[in-house]
Design a protein around this motif. Structure first.
Motif, PDB file in Angstrom:
ATOM      1  N   ILE A 133      -8.039   2.907   6.466  1.00  0.00           N
ATOM      2  CA  ILE A 133      -8.890   2.724   5.294  1.00  0.00           C
ATOM      3  C   ILE A 133      -9.531   4.070   5.004  1.00  0.00           C
ATOM      4  O   ILE A 133     -10.131   4.694   5.882  1.00  0.00           O
ATOM      5  CB  ILE A 133      -9.990   1.672   5.525  1.00  0.00           C
ATOM      6  CG1 ILE A 133      -9.391   0.294   5.725  1.00  0.00           C
ATOM      7  CG2 ILE A 133     -10.964   1.657   4.333  1.00  0.00           C
ATOM      8  CD1 ILE A 133     -10.421  -0.789   5.984  1.00  0.00           C
ATOM      9  N   PHE A 146       0.852  -1.181   0.000  1.00  0.00           N
ATOM     10  CA  PHE A 146       0.000   0.000   0.000  1.00  0.00           C
ATOM     11  C   PHE A 146       0.892   1.236   0.000  1.00  0.00           C
ATOM     12  O   PHE A 146       2.041   1.166   0.433  1.00  0.00           O
ATOM     13  CB  PHE A 146      -0.886   0.025   1.254  1.00  0.00           C
ATOM     14  CG  PHE A 146      -1.981  -0.989   1.235  1.00  0.00           C
ATOM     15  CD1 PHE A 146      -3.088  -0.827   0.423  1.00  0.00           C
ATOM     16  CD2 PHE A 146      -1.913  -2.105   2.050  1.00  0.00           C
ATOM     17  CE1 PHE A 146      -4.108  -1.767   0.405  1.00  0.00           C
ATOM     18  CE2 PHE A 146      -2.927  -3.048   2.049  1.00  0.00           C
ATOM     19  CZ  PHE A 146      -4.028  -2.883   1.222  1.00  0.00           C
ATOM     20  N   ILE A 168     -11.849   6.350   1.914  1.00  0.00           N
ATOM     21  CA  ILE A 168     -12.698   6.262   0.722  1.00  0.00           C
ATOM     22  C   ILE A 168     -12.757   7.639   0.057  1.00  0.00           C
ATOM     23  O   ILE A 168     -12.484   8.661   0.689  1.00  0.00           O
ATOM     24  CB  ILE A 168     -14.131   5.761   1.049  1.00  0.00           C
ATOM     25  CG1 ILE A 168     -14.819   6.689   2.059  1.00  0.00           C
ATOM     26  CG2 ILE A 168     -14.102   4.340   1.564  1.00  0.00           C
ATOM     27  CD1 ILE A 168     -16.289   6.386   2.265  1.00  0.00           C
ATOM     28  N   THR A 176      -0.175   8.849   0.510  1.00  0.00           N
ATOM     29  CA  THR A 176      -1.121   8.470  -0.538  1.00  0.00           C
ATOM     30  C   THR A 176      -1.073   9.484  -1.676  1.00  0.00           C
ATOM     31  O   THR A 176      -1.043   9.110  -2.854  1.00  0.00           O
ATOM     32  CB  THR A 176      -2.544   8.357   0.037  1.00  0.00           C
ATOM     33  OG1 THR A 176      -2.557   7.323   1.023  1.00  0.00           O
ATOM     34  CG2 THR A 176      -3.565   8.039  -1.045  1.00  0.00           C
ATOM     35  N   ILE A 195      -9.027  -6.251   5.985  1.00  0.00           N
ATOM     36  CA  ILE A 195      -9.995  -5.504   5.164  1.00  0.00           C
ATOM     37  C   ILE A 195     -11.069  -6.446   4.647  1.00  0.00           C
ATOM     38  O   ILE A 195     -12.266  -6.137   4.694  1.00  0.00           O
ATOM     39  CB  ILE A 195      -9.275  -4.795   3.994  1.00  0.00           C
ATOM     40  CG1 ILE A 195      -8.374  -3.680   4.527  1.00  0.00           C
ATOM     41  CG2 ILE A 195     -10.271  -4.264   2.969  1.00  0.00           C
ATOM     42  CD1 ILE A 195      -7.391  -3.124   3.498  1.00  0.00           C
ATOM     43  N   GLU A 230      -9.160   2.897  11.292  1.00  0.00           N
ATOM     44  CA  GLU A 230      -7.767   2.500  11.392  1.00  0.00           C
ATOM     45  C   GLU A 230      -7.737   0.987  11.573  1.00  0.00           C
ATOM     46  O   GLU A 230      -8.532   0.440  12.338  1.00  0.00           O
ATOM     47  CB  GLU A 230      -7.096   3.189  12.580  1.00  0.00           C
ATOM     48  CG  GLU A 230      -5.616   2.910  12.704  1.00  0.00           C
ATOM     49  CD  GLU A 230      -4.934   3.720  13.792  1.00  0.00           C
ATOM     50  OE1 GLU A 230      -3.706   3.549  13.942  1.00  0.00           O
ATOM     51  OE2 GLU A 230      -5.604   4.513  14.487  1.00  0.00           O
ATOM     52  N   LEU A 231      -6.830   0.333  10.880  1.00  0.00           N
ATOM     53  CA  LEU A 231      -6.686  -1.109  11.007  1.00  0.00           C
ATOM     54  C   LEU A 231      -5.702  -1.425  12.130  1.00  0.00           C
ATOM     55  O   LEU A 231      -5.096  -0.541  12.730  1.00  0.00           O
ATOM     56  CB  LEU A 231      -6.188  -1.707   9.690  1.00  0.00           C
ATOM     57  CG  LEU A 231      -7.101  -1.544   8.478  1.00  0.00           C
ATOM     58  CD1 LEU A 231      -6.435  -2.103   7.233  1.00  0.00           C
ATOM     59  CD2 LEU A 231      -8.440  -2.205   8.716  1.00  0.00           C
TER      60      LEU A 231
END
Length: 148
Positions: free
Chosen positions: A71, A18, A73, A38, A140, A54-55
């Motif tokens: 994550i 990622f 969107i 990003t 995810i 948050e993961l």
């Protein structure tokens, strides 16, 4: 969406992952760093991304980093622009593909102890995704299955 990193002299050379990187002086939070990276790596403006969760933090022994994944969107499909010096390609993966259990495989990898081990992996768009990225994708996938 994942990226294929450029080939270079380092532990994550030519691996699928990622966008991400370490905190820099301008980052006030880990989330700020994730949004900045990003934008830098795939061209998605920070203002266009809504962080939804948050993961689980993941430790990556070869690089000695703790990764705090998020994550996010967007309301519209972004126009991706890869960072030429770090990103070989951007790999768009449809959710239905990720959710398909047929993409789950295993891969043999060499450890720093000169031993090969079998690890869980994903086969996505003709790329094998393993390690920390596969762990994040698995989380995810589990979250998405709760929704769908």
């Amino acid at each position: 969406m994942v990226i294929l990193r450029k080939t270079y002299n380092g532990v994550h050379s030519a691996q699928v992952g990622f966008p991400g990187g370490k905190l820099e002086i301008q980052d006030q939070t880990l989330q700020d760093a994730a949004l900045r990276e990003t934008f830098e790596e795939i061209g998605v403006p920070e203002r266009d991304v809504e962080i939804i969760c948050e993961l689980t933090q993941v430790y990556i022994p070869p690089s000695n980093f703790h990764v705090s994944p998020f994550i996010g969107i967007t309301k519209h499909t972004p126009v991706f622009i890869k960072q030429e010096d770090e990103v070989e390609s951007i790999i768009e993966v449809p959710l239905r593909h990720l959710l398909n259990d047929a993409v789950l495989i295993s891969k043999r990898v060499a450890t720093s102890y000169n031993v090969e081990i079998e690890v869980p992996a994903f086969q996505l768009n003709n790329h094998i995704v393993w390690g920390a990225t596969a762990m994040m994708l698995s989380e995810i996938k589990d979250l998405l299955k709760q929704v769908f």
